[in-house]
Motif scaffolding. Structure first.
Motif, short mmCIF file in Angstrom:
data_model
loop_
_atom_site.label_atom_id
_atom_site.label_comp_id
_atom_site.label_asym_id
_atom_site.label_seq_id
_atom_site.Cartn_x
_atom_site.Cartn_y
_atom_site.Cartn_z
N GLU A 46 0.06 3.78 10.39
CA GLU A 46 -0.90 3.20 11.33
C GLU A 46 -2.01 2.41 10.65
OE1 GLU A 46 -0.74 3.22 14.58
OE2 GLU A 46 0.85 4.67 14.96
N GLU A 47 -2.47 2.87 9.49
CA GLU A 47 -3.66 2.23 8.90
C GLU A 47 -3.78 2.63 7.44
OE1 GLU A 47 -8.47 1.82 9.95
OE2 GLU A 47 -7.27 3.43 10.84
N VAL A 48 -4.36 1.72 6.65
CA VAL A 48 -4.66 1.99 5.25
C VAL A 48 -6.15 1.76 5.05
CG1 VAL A 48 -4.17 1.39 2.84
CG2 VAL A 48 -2.35 1.20 4.58
N HIS B 150 8.48 2.92 10.69
CA HIS B 150 7.77 1.75 11.20
C HIS B 150 6.38 1.62 10.55
CE1 HIS B 150 10.87 2.18 14.21
NE2 HIS B 150 10.36 3.31 14.64
N ALA B 151 5.76 0.46 10.74
CA ALA B 151 4.38 0.27 10.29
C ALA B 151 3.64 -0.62 11.27
CB ALA B 151 4.34 -0.36 8.91
N ARG B 152 2.44 -0.20 11.62
CA ARG B 152 1.55 -1.02 12.46
C ARG B 152 0.41 -1.58 11.62
NH1 ARG B 152 1.07 2.30 16.32
NH2 ARG B 152 2.30 1.24 17.89
N GLY B 153 0.00 -0.88 10.57
CA GLY B 153 -1.16 -1.28 9.78
C GLY B 153 -0.87 -1.32 8.29
N GLN B 154 0.28 -1.85 7.90
CA GLN B 154 0.63 -1.95 6.49
C GLN B 154 -0.19 -3.05 5.81
OE1 GLN B 154 1.67 -0.64 3.66
NE2 GLN B 154 3.87 -0.43 4.16
N VAL B 155 -0.45 -2.87 4.51
CA VAL B 155 -1.21 -3.85 3.73
C VAL B 155 -0.44 -4.15 2.45
CG1 VAL B 155 -3.38 -4.35 2.54
CG2 VAL B 155 -3.40 -2.98 4.64
N ALA B 156 -0.42 -5.41 2.07
CA ALA B 156 0.21 -5.83 0.81
C ALA B 156 -0.64 -6.92 0.18
CB ALA B 156 1.63 -6.34 1.07
N ALA C 64 0.82 -1.21 0.00
CA ALA C 64 0.00 0.00 0.00
C ALA C 64 0.85 1.26 0.00
CB ALA C 64 -0.93 0.00 1.21
N GLY C 65 1.93 1.26 0.78
CA GLY C 65 2.78 2.44 0.87
C GLY C 65 4.22 2.04 1.16
N ARG C 66 5.13 2.41 0.28
CA ARG C 66 6.54 2.07 0.48
C ARG C 66 7.15 2.98 1.55
NH1 ARG C 66 9.54 0.89 -5.30
NH2 ARG C 66 8.17 -0.79 -6.02
N THR C 67 7.47 2.42 2.68
CA THR C 67 8.07 3.21 3.76
C THR C 67 9.58 3.30 3.57
OG1 THR C 67 8.05 1.19 5.08
CG2 THR C 67 6.28 2.77 5.47
#
Length: 288
Positions: free
Chosen positions: A256-258, A68-74, A60-63
């Motif tokens: 945090e969230e997508v 950090h990521a808590r709510g990443q989606v792939a 969803a979003g390239r960090t």
């Protein structure tokens, strides 16, 4: 680019989190640097016993490195027979194979038209900072920035309101060839908690490179009195990078969230997100 899954494959949604401290960002890189994508793809290859086949992830979003990521989606497209064989035990097997600084929390077959990147309608980040004169709690040092000037949260929120809406955020982005810097900033607000930590919530349809960290850098300059509340808006209107806008350190930032639309709107959203985007009265530019 089509979102049609190839015959014989299943599109799988992954919900995941990671501590970005020891990663060189999300995306795989040449030279063997450690990345989140690389770790998960390696683990998938191992637990599905796919040999030399790598099933590539779309995120969803390239960090960036250190974020950090808590709510990443792939999502990943797996052969139907691989998914049928492994899906009941895949989550637990990944937990046993992945390093401790990255976790996959959910795996499920995605609805039709789903694309982790292009179907998203917003991403929400949090940036955490403290102005405690004693510094940062050692247990939080990897997730909270220390700012060594007292911060006026009301002044920062006043400045933030002038940045909301659809704009060309070129002044707050690291430019990438062929990519638009037009974004819709849906929320930018700051709250000081009882522990003294200030959390900035930043939500937009998408973000360009370094956008969140640059926005926070500008707001910190307002908060500590070095610039007036209308200054970040003037920088935005000027449309060029200002040397006074610092890109703050990555460790205070967490995805945090997508957000995604209803299932029946996923395909339409994915198509819309790929369209050329421009502000009223300006020429279009390619969507990134």
């Amino acid at each position: 680019m089509s979102d049609e899954v190839q015959p014989g494959f299943v599109r799988v949604r992954l919900d995941l989190s990671y501590d970005g401290a020891d990663f060189s960002g999300w995306a795989k890189q040449a030279g063997g640097r450690r990345t989140v994508q690389g770790e998960i793809e390696d683990a998938l290859r191992t637990v599905t016993r796919s040999g030399g086949t790598t099933y590539e992830l779309t995120v969803a979003g390239r960090t960036d490195a250190g974020v950090h990521a808590r709510g990443q989606v792939a999502h990943v497209d797996l052969p139907r027979e691989v998914w049928a064989e492994h899906h009941t035990k895949l989550l637990k097997r990944l937990a046993g194979r992945l390093p401790r600084d990255v976790r996959v929390w959910a795996l499920r077959e995605a609805p039709g038209g789903f694309n982790a990147r292009f179907s998203a309608i917003w991403r929400r980040y949090a940036y955490r900072v403290t102005d405690n004169p004693g510094g940062v709690d050692p247990l939080l040092r990897g997730h909270v920035l220390w700012h060594d000037w007292p911060l006026d949260v009301d002044a920062m929120n006043e400045a933030a309101r002038g940045l909301l809406g659809e704009h060309d955020f070129a002044a707050y982005c690291k430019k990438r060839e062929g990519a638009t810097t037009i974004r819709t900033l849906q929320e930018l607000s700051l709250v000081r908690g009882e522990d003294g930590i200030i959390t900035a919530t930043v939500r937009a349809d998408a973000f360009c490179h370094n956008m969140v960290r640059s926005l926070i850098g500008a707001l910190l300059f307002v908060g500590d009195g070095h610039r007036p509340p209308d200054w970040p808006g003037k920088v935005l209107a000027a449309g060029v990078r200002d040397s006074a806008v610092h890109v703050v350190r990555p460790h205070g930032l967490t995805l945090e969230e997508v957000g995604y639309p209803a299932d029946e709107l996923l395909a339409a959203r994915s198509k819309e997100a790929r369209n050329k985007r421009s502000l009223p009265g300006s020429a279009g530019c390619a969507s990134c």
